[in-house]
Every structure is written in C-alpha cells, then in structure tokens.
Scaffold this active site. Structure first.
Site, mmCIF file in Angstrom:
data_model
loop_
_atom_site.group_PDB
_atom_site.id
_atom_site.type_symbol
_atom_site.label_atom_id
_atom_site.label_comp_id
_atom_site.label_asym_id
_atom_site.label_seq_id
_atom_site.Cartn_x
_atom_site.Cartn_y
_atom_site.Cartn_z
ATOM 1 N N ASP A 97 35.577 -30.473 32.705
ATOM 2 C CA ASP A 97 35.519 -29.378 33.680
ATOM 3 C C ASP A 97 36.719 -29.505 34.616
ATOM 4 O OD1 ASP A 97 34.849 -27.260 35.207
ATOM 5 O OD2 ASP A 97 32.932 -28.052 35.908
ATOM 6 N N HIS A 327 37.982 -31.959 42.353
ATOM 7 C CA HIS A 327 37.711 -33.381 42.130
ATOM 8 C C HIS A 327 37.798 -33.798 40.650
ATOM 9 C CE1 HIS A 327 33.319 -32.010 43.086
ATOM 10 N NE2 HIS A 327 33.496 -31.911 41.790
ATOM 11 N N ASN A 328 38.436 -32.957 39.823
ATOM 12 C CA ASN A 328 38.771 -33.318 38.433
ATOM 13 C C ASN A 328 40.146 -32.723 38.149
ATOM 14 O OD1 ASN A 328 36.329 -34.472 37.704
ATOM 15 N ND2 ASN A 328 35.715 -32.871 36.295
ATOM 16 N N PRO A 372 29.789 -33.178 48.476
ATOM 17 C CA PRO A 372 28.470 -32.576 48.272
ATOM 18 C C PRO A 372 27.417 -33.650 48.036
ATOM 19 C CG PRO A 372 29.824 -32.345 46.285
ATOM 20 C CD PRO A 372 30.680 -33.007 47.328
ATOM 21 N N GLY A 373 26.281 -33.469 48.671
ATOM 22 C CA GLY A 373 25.156 -34.371 48.399
ATOM 23 C C GLY A 373 24.415 -33.828 47.194
ATOM 24 N N HIS A 398 33.691 -38.390 45.388
ATOM 25 C CA HIS A 398 33.484 -36.948 45.185
ATOM 26 C C HIS A 398 32.031 -36.535 45.339
ATOM 27 C CE1 HIS A 398 31.670 -37.661 41.308
ATOM 28 N NE2 HIS A 398 31.782 -36.434 40.899
ATOM 29 N N GLY A 401 27.052 -39.455 42.806
ATOM 30 C CA GLY A 401 27.110 -40.208 41.545
ATOM 31 C C GLY A 401 25.718 -40.410 40.973
#
Lengths: 475, 135
Positions: A97, A327-328, A372-373, A398, A401
């Site tokens: 992504d 974040h990618n 983001p949570g 990011h 996880g």
C-alpha cells in the site's frame, strides 16, 4: 548482551537496543524500544531488521521503530537508508500500500457542543459519501487518461477539479505530489485498477474518525498547529488502493529478475531489489511516485466529501488541513550531508525544526507527526525533533502495531460486542462488516500510548496533543 | 488423511495457506480455492471461461504469480472461479478457469500473494505448499 524475545540484543540506552553485526550483515540493526517492549518484539521481526542490514549500500544502521512487527522482507516499522550509487531500492521496503498515510483536519467546532445524535449523523453522511469496504469503488469513474493525470499531479489534480484549496497542498508532505513520476512506468493493469477507486477508503485498518482533542502536551506547538483542547478534528487513514498493490506486485517481479542480473545476494527473497541507479530501480521509483500521488489525490477527494458532510455543523465551513503524511514510502533525502534513498515501511517522516521540506509555518516546531491509535483508543499528534534527524534519518513510529493476528482477534472477539462496548464508551462506530470490528479491536494492537512514550523517550518525536474518537467509519 | 485440501496459517499482520495435494497441479488448483475462501463466502457458478498463461523462474514463483492473477480477477473484475484446471510444463503454466461474477462484499482485502516463506515441495509422494498473503 541480553537475550530478549529469543534474540541477543546489546542495550544501548533506555530506549534502544542494538542487534550486533553477524553473518552477512553489513551494519548493525537497532530497535527503538524500552525494556518491556523489546521483550515483546517477535524474533521474526528482529531477524527482518538483521536481513535488511545485509542489503548493498546500506548507510548507518537498519532501524526498527517502537511499533515494529513481523512483515514481509522488511519489518513493518522498518527504516533503512541507502547510498545513491552503491545502494538499492526495494519495493518490499515500502510495502504494497504505497503511501498509505494519515491526514488530520481541524474544525472550529467544540466537540462537546455537538450531541451524540449529530456525531452519528455526520458519520452516516461520511459513510454514505466515501465508499468503504474491500475492493470498494467510488462514485468517481475516471478514464485511463484521467488516471494518468492523477498519477502525475497527486492531490493537485483534485484541487484543480475544485475538491480542495491551495492551502491543502501547502500542508501535505511533498505538497501532495512527488515530482518525477512517469505514468509510462505504470502498467495498464495498475492504471485500470485506479479508474474506479479514487475517493474510496478501503478496508482493514483504514478508517475515518471524528475525534476530540483531550490533552495538550506542548502549548506552543499546538498553537502553531492550530489546535486546542476540546476541539473537534477528523483523521483519515488510507492509501493508494488497488493501483498501489498492483505497482508493488508488478515491480517485485521486475526485481526478482534484477537480483540475478546484478548478482545481489538476498537473505529473504521478499527483499528483492535493484541498484537505485539501474533502469529497474529508476522505473520502480517513478511508478512508486505515481502510486504515492494517487494516494494523496485519494485522501484529498475524501477530504472534499468530509467537508461536505460537516457543513451542517460547521457554520463557517472551515475545515483546515493540519498535515498529511505517508508512512509507506521511499524518498531521496539529505541526511548527514549526503543524499540517501530512505525507505520507510510502517514508519513516519519526522523532520525536526528548521528542516527543509516542512511547511514554512511549521519550521520552528518541526513537522507534525500524526499517530493513529486503534479504534476506540487515543491517537496522537506529535512533532519531529532534531534528534530524530541524527538518530533515525528523521523518522518515527506510525501507529500502534498489531500484536494479534486477524484470525486470533476474530476468534476471540465478537464484532457486535466490540461495537456495543465502544458505544457504551460514547463512541459511535459504523462499519461495512462486523468481523472487521473484531479484527481491528484495540486488543489486537499494542498500546499506542506506550509506543508514543518510547518515541518521546528515544527522542524520535515529541507529543503535542492527544485525541480520542467520538465516531469511527471503518471499511 | 484427506488427499488434498488446505488450512489457514496465522501471521501477526496477515494470513497464510498450507496446501497439500497428490500432484503439483492440484496444489495450484486447491490454492485457488483457498484464496477464494479467504476473500468471499460466495460460491461462484461455472459458466464463463477465462484462461491464464504464465512463465516464471521457478514453480514457487509460478504459484505466487498464479494466485496474484486470480486475485486480480476477483478484486478488480469481481469474478470468481468455480473450476480451475492447471497444466504445468517446466516453468510455464496454463490454466483454464470457469466461474461467475461475484456480487457480495468481500470478507478480506487481500493486497497480494507474497514470497514470504513461500514453498512448494514433494514429500513422500505428496505435494505441499505454503504461501502468505498481505492483508
């Protein structure tokens, strides 16, 4: 040396552990974690950091961010920089992504002034306006030629169509579009997949959240970012959809031939790569930029729909972009006086004060970093730091996880119960599939607050504000 | 023991398939069924025919490429196979597919079949494959 989670580490400080160089590693690995978190890092994820350290032309250490987890080839939460001449570019170091990212919008609305029924109405309006779910396709149907324009222009394409303002471009990483992406390097199949998915959210961990700012940790930076306690903000998390997946898959196939052509020795075939300066490397970087641009256009189109949906509670209609980040992604950036090819997979750029490439307004604070949570937990707004530049090529975590697989989460939890549980805490959730709620429930992820705390302790980014969700739109 | 079939494997972020069958070709055919199940609860009907032709450096890569072709048909064209017949000759694959359009929402967004821990081997007259999908 300490044995943690089945692997030997050398403790470097309170918030970092070194994976010593061994075997084919060209450099050390380093994972940012505290004593507790390092024990929870899967052995497979630490091995993936060590594998990245074997790649040609790597500069500095192979890094793992505090939210590191087991991925394919590169770990999720992995950062690595490569020399422009000797080094490589790897689609697996960026992910399927491409430019999966986060965007944070601020409203002028005080969250407590909006009743629960209105939050529900806003969520339903957004849900109806932004197609979500697996393989979701949108109301925008583009010709292949139009998709190619999106691939060149990024968010600017949407702004030119009236779906945003110049200010939106100013406050996005890379101004919402990377220069130098050539649609000629993108397969017809990838372009075709892009015809029907602009302005769509997708599924999995992607979401739109209506949030309330509950804590301000850095009044100075929050004033610059334009947020205050009690304010309503909106967070968008999505990426380049099927077009990005297709480009990654297309170029992994190119890279597996390139690996033999350039005699690159791999410890894991998912690390397939090519020299950055090779024809294969150049074409992938160009196609990757196109996918990144599609993702920015996607988040811009979604922003337009959200602004429409919010109109009936925002008198002035002002919904401004605080920041949009990826974040990618792979970037050519200058660090320690030299240009490097920086790979961030599940990691966020976190440029510190004074760094170029950050909007003028944020030069004194450092770049906004949006973490983001998970559904139902807090999200954070942080800022980039000087030490992130020296320690981690200007990078940080990011998100939370994963700690449970989707199967495990869906086996243990019931989606409807998750929805009711969140509802009991005043969080309205609207989702296409109830199973997604089980798979994406907070228990399936690490505690984002711990991850943020390690980022702060390690000096990778500094907390500015905390937000909690009021309404969640999931795929 | 069943002669052929598949089971899902856990991975922190994603999911995998362990496939077993008496022949290499049947591993490919069974893997396609596994992928279908991963995406949808729908049962496609035979009717429309499609074909897939591929070459790759190894049978393992051929398996991943084949599943990514099926994934494209499912995710983009919203078409699912009900019958899959695979012919393998050296490093080439020809597959005849028969199926129908998919109407229901998918249960998982599968980004791709990956090469992570990818394997295809024969043990005691039985073929086994492992493949992980990025979700």
């Amino acid at each position: 040396m300490e044995l943690r989670g089945g692997r030997m580490f050398k403790k470097r400080g309170d918030y970092s552990y070194i994976i010593p160089r061994e075997g084919k590693m060209r450099t050390e690995g380093l994972i940012f974690a505290d004593d507790r978190m390092i024990s929870e890092v899967e052995e497979g994820a630490a091995s993936q950091v060590a594998n990245v350290a074997t790649l040609p032309g790597i500069v500095g250490r192979a890094l793992g961010m505090p939210d590191i987890h087991y991925g394919y080839g590169f770990p999720i939460g992995g950062v690595a920089a490569f020399d422009m001449r000797e080094g490589i570019i790897s689609p697996g170091g960026i992910g399927y992504d491409i430019n999966c990212g986060v965007r944070l919008l601020r409203t002028e609305v005080i969250a407590d002034d909006v009743d629960k029924e209105s939050i529900k109405k806003i969520c339903v309006r957004i849900y109806n306006a932004v197609p979500s779910g697996v393989g979701s396709s949108g109301t925008l149907k583009l010709s292949r030629n139009e998709v190619r324009k999106v691939l060149r222009k990024g968010a600017r394409w949407a702004v030119e169509k009236g779906m945003g303002t110049g200010r939106d471009l100013e406050y996005a990483e890379e101004n919402g579009g990377m220069e130098g992406g050539s649609p000629g390097d993108v397969s017809d199949r990838a372009v075709e997949r892009g015809t029907a998915q602009l302005g769509t959210l997708g599924a999995g961990n992607h979401f739109i959240e209506i949030q309330k700012v509950t804590n301000i940790y850095d009044p100075e930076a929050s004033a610059v970012f334009g947020i205050k306690e009690g304010q309503m903000v909106v967070m968008i998390h999505t990426g380049s959809r099927g077009l990005g997946f297709q480009i990654c898959d297309d170029y992994l196939r190119v890279m597996r031939t390139a690996v033999s052509k350039y005699a690159i020795e791999l410890t894991d075939r998912q690390l397939a790569c090519a020299p950055f300066g090779s024809d294969e490397g150049r074409r992938y970087f160009s196609a990757m930029k196109c996918a990144a641009n599609y993702a920015w256009a996607n988040r811009q189109c979604i922003t337009y729909r959200i602004r429409e949906a919010l109109e009936y509670i925002t008198d002035s209609g002002e919904v401004e972009l605080i920041y949009d980040l990826c974040h990618n992604v792979g970037k050519v950036e200058e660090h320690h006086g030299r240009k490097l090819v920086v790979h961030r997979k599940g990691a966020t750029r976190a440029f510190g004060p004074g760094a170029s490439g950050v909007p003028e307004k944020y030069r004194s604070t450092g770049q906004p970093v949006i973490i983001p949570g998970t559904m139902g937990t807090s999200s954070y707004l942080m800022r980039g730091t000087e030490s992130s530049m020296t320690e981690a090529f200007g990078s940080t975590c990011h998100g939370a996880g994963r700690q449970w697989s989707r199967k495990r989460a869906a086996g243990r939890l019931n989606g409807e119960e998750v929805r009711q549980g969140l509802g009991g805490r005043g969080i309205y959730v609207i989702s296409k599939r109830s199973r997604t709620l089980a798979e994406e429930s907070p228990q399936a992820y690490k505690d984002v607050s711990r991850v943020v705390d390690i980022c702060r302790g390690a000096g990778l980014s500094a907390p500015v504000a905390k937000m909690v969700p009021l309404g969640v739109i999931k795929g | 023991m069943k002669r052929k079939g598949y089971r899902f494997l856990e991975h922190t972020a994603d999911t995998g398939l362990k496939i077993y069958a008496p022949s290499r070709e049947e591993v490919f055919e069974t893997a396609a069924k596994g992928l279908l199940t991963l995406l949808t609860e729908e049962t496609p009907q035979p009717g429309e025919k499609r074909s897939v032709s591929l070459t790759a450096e190894s049978a393992e890569y051929l398996l991943a490429d084949f599943l990514n072709e099926i994934l494209y048909l499912m995710a983009h064209e919203r078409w699912g196979p009900s019958r899959v017949s695979v012919d393998l000759q050296g490093s080439s694959l020809r597959a005849c597919l028969e199926g129908s359009p998919l109407k229901e929402d998918f249960r998982n967004e599968v980004k791709a079949a990956t090469w992570h821990r990818l394997s295809l081997k024969e043990t005691d007259g039985r073929w086994e494959a492992t493949i992980f999908f990025d979700l």
